[in-house]
Design a protein around this motif. Structure first.
Motif, mmCIF file in Angstrom:
data_model
loop_
_atom_site.group_PDB
_atom_site.id
_atom_site.type_symbol
_atom_site.label_atom_id
_atom_site.label_comp_id
_atom_site.label_asym_id
_atom_site.label_seq_id
_atom_site.Cartn_x
_atom_site.Cartn_y
_atom_site.Cartn_z
ATOM 1 N N PRO A 153 1.190 -1.305 0.330
ATOM 2 C CA PRO A 153 0.311 0.061 0.719
ATOM 3 C C PRO A 153 0.641 1.339 0.032
ATOM 4 C CG PRO A 153 -1.648 -1.379 1.552
ATOM 5 C CD PRO A 153 0.366 -2.318 0.910
ATOM 6 N N SER A 154 2.120 1.159 1.082
ATOM 7 C CA SER A 154 2.735 2.292 0.845
ATOM 8 C C SER A 154 3.700 2.512 -0.810
ATOM 9 C CB SER A 154 4.584 2.502 1.877
ATOM 10 O OG SER A 154 4.809 1.175 2.041
ATOM 11 N N THR A 155 3.204 1.687 -1.466
ATOM 12 C CA THR A 155 4.222 1.882 -3.075
ATOM 13 C C THR A 155 3.633 1.667 -4.253
ATOM 14 O OG1 THR A 155 4.811 -0.335 -2.485
ATOM 15 C CG2 THR A 155 6.526 1.034 -1.592
ATOM 16 N N ALA A 156 2.090 1.491 -4.095
ATOM 17 C CA ALA A 156 1.299 0.990 -4.961
ATOM 18 C C ALA A 156 0.916 2.027 -5.914
ATOM 19 C CB ALA A 156 0.069 0.818 -4.742
ATOM 20 N N LEU A 157 0.559 3.632 -5.133
ATOM 21 C CA LEU A 157 0.156 4.960 -5.424
ATOM 22 C C LEU A 157 1.027 5.022 -6.444
ATOM 23 C CD1 LEU A 157 -1.738 6.752 -6.280
ATOM 24 C CD2 LEU A 157 -1.693 7.535 -4.347
ATOM 25 N N PRO A 158 2.381 5.981 -5.493
ATOM 26 C CA PRO A 158 3.830 6.244 -6.096
ATOM 27 C C PRO A 158 4.228 5.065 -7.336
ATOM 28 C CG PRO A 158 4.306 6.325 -3.688
ATOM 29 C CD PRO A 158 2.694 5.097 -4.056
ATOM 30 N N GLY A 241 -5.955 -2.786 -0.682
ATOM 31 C CA GLY A 241 -6.725 -2.283 -0.160
ATOM 32 C C GLY A 241 -7.596 -1.321 -0.939
ATOM 33 N N TYR A 242 -7.416 0.041 -0.715
ATOM 34 C CA TYR A 242 -8.201 1.213 -1.192
ATOM 35 C C TYR A 242 -6.898 2.081 -1.533
ATOM 36 C CZ TYR A 242 -12.265 -0.946 -0.274
ATOM 37 O OH TYR A 242 -13.666 -1.404 0.349
#
Length: 291
Positions: A153-158, A241-242
């Motif tokens: 989750p901490s690297t997916a959006l970047p 997740g989201y």
């Protein structure tokens, strides 16, 4: 004497007007109508006007605010880095060098590649088992073990932001290159006579002369990136997740995942309203500076 009305121009544009009404106006009006209805195909027969119930449901949904935050991050960093790198690339392409024409044509490849294909390609590159990005970082000694970029989750959006930046750089590069070529050389020659440095020429001649081009291209990309779902959906599906849920992805999943077209239409209308507000202030500041 009564002025004669020429109907020929109106008849010529009528097909285009009808096409716009059919393709744009009708879906928009239909979406507005569905946003005020209980329109869930999973519950057949239960349809009807519910007023602002869908809007209240959305505004009291915590996932809406998470999706809104992700959308802001997605647009600000996505469009921002596209512009920065696109502008740098445009400045490079505006200089004289060997095979410049071929390189200008090659630059367009990311832009003309379908978003779904780009998403799949970058998903393979980000893969935590055999991805080339992990392999390169490991060989350079930057990481000790492979990172599941799209599963964290901490690297997916970047990670998906990097992908959309790579896709959008050519658009800015080509559009800004056209603006650069429209600047008269006399301005730079006069600046050279006055002993101006490259930095001063950039901020005093280049950027002010390209203000309109920068404005239009940035505005278009803000709208396109905010509404895009192909790259995110093909890479993460909105997860893990989201963490990569944007408003456009949320609306798409509501419409074709749960078949709740009432809530999906509400989300789409709210995204449209938010974009209209952003563009209003964007236009207001632009014309204020132009005065």
């Amino acid at each position: 004497m009564k002025k004669k009305i020429h109907w020929a121009p109106y008849l010529l544009i009528m097909p285009a007007v009808l096409f716009v009404l059919l393709v744009v106006a009708y879906p928009v009006l239909n979406s507005i109508g569905m946003s005020f209805q209980n329109y869930n195909l999973m519950i057949p027969g239960v349809r009807g006007f519910v007023g602002f119930k869908n809007y209240i449901t959305v505004l009291t949904d915590s996932l809406f605010y998470q999706s809104l935050l992700n959308t802001v991050i997605w647009v600000v960093f996505g469009v921002g880095f596209q512009f920065i790198f696109g502008f740098i690339l445009a400045l490079i392409l505006n200089t004289s060098f060997h095979a410049r024409g071929a390189i200008r044509a090659t630059v367009l490849v990311p832009w003309v590649t379908p978003g779904v294909l780009i998403g799949l390609m970058w998903s393979w590159m980000y893969d935590g088992n055999y991805g080339v990005i992990n392999d390169v970082l490991h060989k350079l000694g930057i990481i000790n073990k492979f990172i599941p970029f799209l599963a964290n989750p901490s690297t997916a959006l970047p990670s998906v932001i990097v992908t959309i930046v790579w896709q959008g750089i050519p658009f800015f590069a080509i559009m800004l290159l056209a603006g650069l070529q429209a600047i008269p050389n006399e301005l730079y020659e006069a600046a050279d006579v006055d002993g101006c440095s490259r930095i001063r020429k950039l901020f005093n001649i280049t950027i002010p002369s390209m203000k309109n081009t920068i404005f239009v291209t940035t505005m278009l990309r803000i709208i396109w990136v905010a509404n895009s779902i192909d790259v995110i959906f093909s890479m993460t599906g909105g997860g893990p997740g989201y963490s990569t849920h944007t408003l456009s992805v949320y609306a798409f999943k509501k419409a074709y995942g749960t078949l709740d077209f009432g809530i999906a239409s509400t989300l789409s209308i709210m995204l449209t309203l938010l974009l209209m507000i952003v563009e209003f202030f964007y236009l207001k500041n632009f014309f204020k500076d132009a005065e």
